[in-house]
Enzyme design. Sequence first.
Site, PDB file in Angstrom:
ATOM      1  N   ASP A  75       0.852  -1.189   0.000  1.00  0.00           N
ATOM      2  CA  ASP A  75       0.000   0.000   0.000  1.00  0.00           C
ATOM      3  C   ASP A  75       0.885   1.234   0.000  1.00  0.00           C
ATOM      4  O   ASP A  75       1.380   1.661   1.043  1.00  0.00           O
ATOM      5  CB  ASP A  75      -0.919  -0.020   1.220  1.00  0.00           C
ATOM      6  CG  ASP A  75      -2.117   0.895   1.036  1.00  0.00           C
ATOM      7  OD1 ASP A  75      -2.184   1.605   0.006  1.00  0.00           O
ATOM      8  OD2 ASP A  75      -3.009   0.890   1.913  1.00  0.00           O
ATOM      9  N   GLY A  76       1.106   1.779  -1.190  1.00  0.00           N
ATOM     10  CA  GLY A  76       2.036   2.899  -1.329  1.00  0.00           C
ATOM     11  C   GLY A  76       1.434   4.098  -2.036  1.00  0.00           C
ATOM     12  O   GLY A  76       1.989   5.179  -2.001  1.00  0.00           O
ATOM     13  N   LYS A  77       0.283   3.892  -2.716  1.00  0.00           N
ATOM     14  CA  LYS A  77      -0.393   4.994  -3.416  1.00  0.00           C
ATOM     15  C   LYS A  77       0.588   5.782  -4.282  1.00  0.00           C
ATOM     16  O   LYS A  77       0.552   7.004  -4.316  1.00  0.00           O
ATOM     17  CB  LYS A  77      -1.072   5.937  -2.410  1.00  0.00           C
ATOM     18  CG  LYS A  77      -1.826   5.246  -1.264  1.00  0.00           C
ATOM     19  CD  LYS A  77      -3.259   5.051  -1.552  1.00  0.00           C
ATOM     20  CE  LYS A  77      -4.154   4.607  -0.408  1.00  0.00           C
ATOM     21  NZ  LYS A  77      -3.689   3.716   0.614  1.00  0.00           N
ATOM     22  N   ARG A  78       1.442   5.064  -5.012  1.00  0.00           N
ATOM     23  CA  ARG A  78       2.411   5.731  -5.856  1.00  0.00           C
ATOM     24  C   ARG A  78       1.770   6.206  -7.156  1.00  0.00           C
ATOM     25  O   ARG A  78       0.693   5.732  -7.548  1.00  0.00           O
ATOM     26  CB  ARG A  78       3.577   4.789  -6.177  1.00  0.00           C
ATOM     27  CG  ARG A  78       4.348   4.302  -4.947  1.00  0.00           C
ATOM     28  CD  ARG A  78       4.936   5.442  -4.138  1.00  0.00           C
ATOM     29  NE  ARG A  78       5.998   4.991  -3.270  1.00  0.00           N
ATOM     30  CZ  ARG A  78       5.885   4.781  -1.955  1.00  0.00           C
ATOM     31  NH1 ARG A  78       4.740   4.968  -1.338  1.00  0.00           N
ATOM     32  NH2 ARG A  78       6.926   4.395  -1.240  1.00  0.00           N
TER      33      ARG A  78
END
Lengths: 303, 303
Positions: free
Chosen positions: B106-109
């Site tokens: 979960d990094g929302k890159r």
Amino acid sequence: VSSPAAPFGARLARAAEERQTVLCLGLDPRPELLPAEVWGGVRRGPAGTARAVERFCSGVLEAAAEQAVAVKPQLAFFEALGHPGLAALERLTAEARQRGLLVVLDGKRGDVPTTSAAYADAYLRSHGAPPLGDALTVSPYLGADSLEPFVDAGRDEGGGVFVLVRTTNAASDDLQELKLARGGRVWEHVAALVDRLGAPSANGSLSSVGAVVGANQPQVLARARELMPHAPFLLPGVGAQGGAVDGLGPAFAPGPGGGLVSVSRSVLYPEPDPARPLPWRDAVRAAAEVLRTRAWELAVSGA
Amino acid sequence: VSSPAAPFGARLARAAEERQTVLCLGLDPRPELLPAEVWGGVRRGPAGTARAVERFCSGVLEAAAEQAVAVKPQLAFFEALGHPGLAALERLTAEARQRGLLVVLDGKRGDVPTTSAAYADAYLRSHGAPPLGDALTVSPYLGADSLEPFVDAGRDEGGGVFVLVRTTNAASDDLQELKLARGGRVWEHVAALVDRLGAPSANGSLSSVGAVVGANQPQVLARARELMPHAPFLLPGVGAQGGAVDGLGPAFAPGPGGGLVSVSRSVLYPEPDPARPLPWRDAVRAAAEVLRTRAWELAVSGA
């Protein structure tokens, strides 16, 4: 925090004036483009590549720090090397600071509020040592409460935030240029949010909540400045030839600190000049010097 | 890559069926909430905290892996510990995989294409060792070309992407619910983009390009399923009481793998039951078991 730090907007404005430059040196270390010299004695693999990347970035800082007011490490290229990459980044940010540069971490983070607070901890808050960055780029898709933890950390530490507003990539229109039923575009709506978030820190001068605004569309830049009169702009998209620099005037309306001219590839990996081949550090310095001069002339005349 | 990996959508569908669970265990290690036991013999500071976090997450995996089909480390909490945090994450993802779990980072890159490609390298591509994650969460503000490098890496490696579409935070309306001049909302426009990006991998079944859709708004979920018939949904926002699970039906229209029910705080830090106090690992397992059972019943009946 022993004493309240000066706000980021004020720090940026002062540093630009003192150093007479608005250049922001983007550190996008691409392993396949590094000069042969930095690979000496290292083994391939994440740890070895991280070592070569660190040598290269350190050489770039040595060569070009005087031309710049800030450095902008692109986190993706360090994360791609795993934890040795992050350790290299930690040392490089300390080195940049010793050279008097502001550190703008380019991470485009943004999440629900408690998670954004953890990112703000990671990048904008001090833990015994100074914060890793003086500023961080953030992404607005989750709305105001996803950005506030970054703004809060910045206020506490003298740090800043650059919110993605209008980017330079080909498909940036997909969302950013969508027309809204109530008028305006998505990016203009985000710009208004940036202006609102930054108002308390602006205090008549440069705010501590900035915006990423592509330098490749002059008409966008003028409109962005209308919507965000006090925000510092981080301006990517300026090429090696410096042509685009000429369109950056509106960025500097609030003063030279109003625009950080961000250059990466064109300075890190300049085209060799066959008539006058240079060692790589000298080529980096020469490329930075050309852009610094053009951008500073514009920053001062636009102010 | 020696042989083409099965697509992520197919791997997810199969794993859910085989393990009889759609639970996705969120690893959000908050130092202030860790049980005393994991601090034994470690010193405060980033390296010590990273050690305690690693023990805790490893204990959670030991206690609850059987209840889950996937694990979702929240990168922010590891990045907040600097490079020792990232080293801990690297070991934990390997451990999760040994336990048969899919790893959703979960990094929302999301960034311009060349930078998104570097993030995809970091998290979705193999480098001698398997990729760090089987999937990554990504943010759509920069448009289609910022997401394609993740989709491409996933196609090559059997990995997946979960694009932020409609989130659970209070201010998520700020952008996501804006009405567009041509009709629809911003998030619906993003949903259509997700459907388009995933079409080639869907092939009549579950696609490898998924969506993050808050589990706290049942009417949104139904509409999201209409717009993205083949996308796996990552569903955050389910509380400890499991009440919200009952509204998740539409997620499972394409089969049990169509919805990953993501739980973090309610499983990692369950409210102690004064009538029946449990050691922390047992409390984690018990909380996971309750949610696994409810979610699986719904996943099967909805299919």
